[in-house]
Design an enzyme around this catalytic site. Sequence first.
Site, short mmCIF file in Angstrom:
data_model
loop_
_atom_site.label_atom_id
_atom_site.label_comp_id
_atom_site.label_asym_id
_atom_site.label_seq_id
_atom_site.Cartn_x
_atom_site.Cartn_y
_atom_site.Cartn_z
N PRO A 272 31.07 89.62 26.88
CA PRO A 272 29.63 89.81 26.84
C PRO A 272 29.03 89.46 25.48
O PRO A 272 29.50 89.92 24.44
CB PRO A 272 29.45 91.29 27.16
CG PRO A 272 30.77 91.92 26.96
CD PRO A 272 31.81 90.86 26.99
N GLU A 273 28.03 88.64 25.50
CA GLU A 273 27.22 88.41 24.31
C GLU A 273 25.81 88.89 24.63
O GLU A 273 25.59 89.53 25.66
CB GLU A 273 27.25 86.93 23.91
CG GLU A 273 28.58 86.56 23.25
CD GLU A 273 28.43 85.48 22.19
OE1 GLU A 273 27.31 85.31 21.67
OE2 GLU A 273 29.42 84.79 21.90
#
Length: 269
Positions: free
Chosen positions: A2-3
Amino acid sequence: MPELPEVETTVRGLAKVIDGRRIARVEMRREDLRRAFPPDLGQRLTGARVTGLGRRAKYGLIHTDRGDTLVFHLGMSGHWRVDPAELGQHDHLLIVTDEGRQVALNDARRFGSVDLVCSDELPQWPAFRALGPEPTGELTGAWLKQKFTGRKASVKAMLMDQRIIAGLGNIYACEALYRARIDPRKVAGKVSRAKLEALAEAIPAVLGEAIAAGGSTLRDFVSPDGELGYFAKEFAVYGREGHPCGCGGTVTRIVQGARSTFFCLKCQT
DNA sequence: AGATATTCCTGGAGGC
DNA sequence: TGCCTCCAGGAATATC
């Protein structure tokens, strides 16, 4: 992994389930992720009403009417599951609403974190205090110019510095540099003003497109299996070592600061 | 100032 | 098929 776009998508998806709801039950299914959970987490959340959700850098925020904000970080494998059919080994924190809906924070590698912070003190919270501007909207070429002037570190390293831009990670730093046609190895202070302007536009553009793609891919921000925040991503350079670039060059991988950087040797100068 | 190393953790990929 | 090793990632911290 996840960014920022995944965090944003997650927050929007969570909001649809828990925003405005009273928290009926909280279950801590282990005592810690990277750090210990706040020991009084359940007590402080149970019975509280969720008054809104938000995001700062790569942290998700769940505000309550008791003046507390639950701050979560997804690390590299964290995600929330909505109304899971059953809880598994890696579902570490469960929140049940007054409507009986359930959201579970699942994080196999436990790089994530959960904290409870007084909402009024969020700006001064240690992890937030030194953060730079959000990369979605507040960023300008002038800010980059000011921060990069005289700096000898690589422009890629500068982009990864949370004090300069909050919430830009490895993937989107690579993608933004590609979009702005900047060599990630270039000394930050030597990047032209024109390139900095292009970069200030490229960063929110690549993030915004990813967020939009996440929303459409997940339809209503929840995947068919109830998972939030993970969606098919198409990158121009990230993870594409050896693939051709549209300019005729080839995407190359190097290591900077123990992180993989992907870029085109030919068109990024 | 800036580069580098370390710690946290484990699923998944690749090698044999 | 099954072991083995290594890598991925963000943030905090330490050391050069």
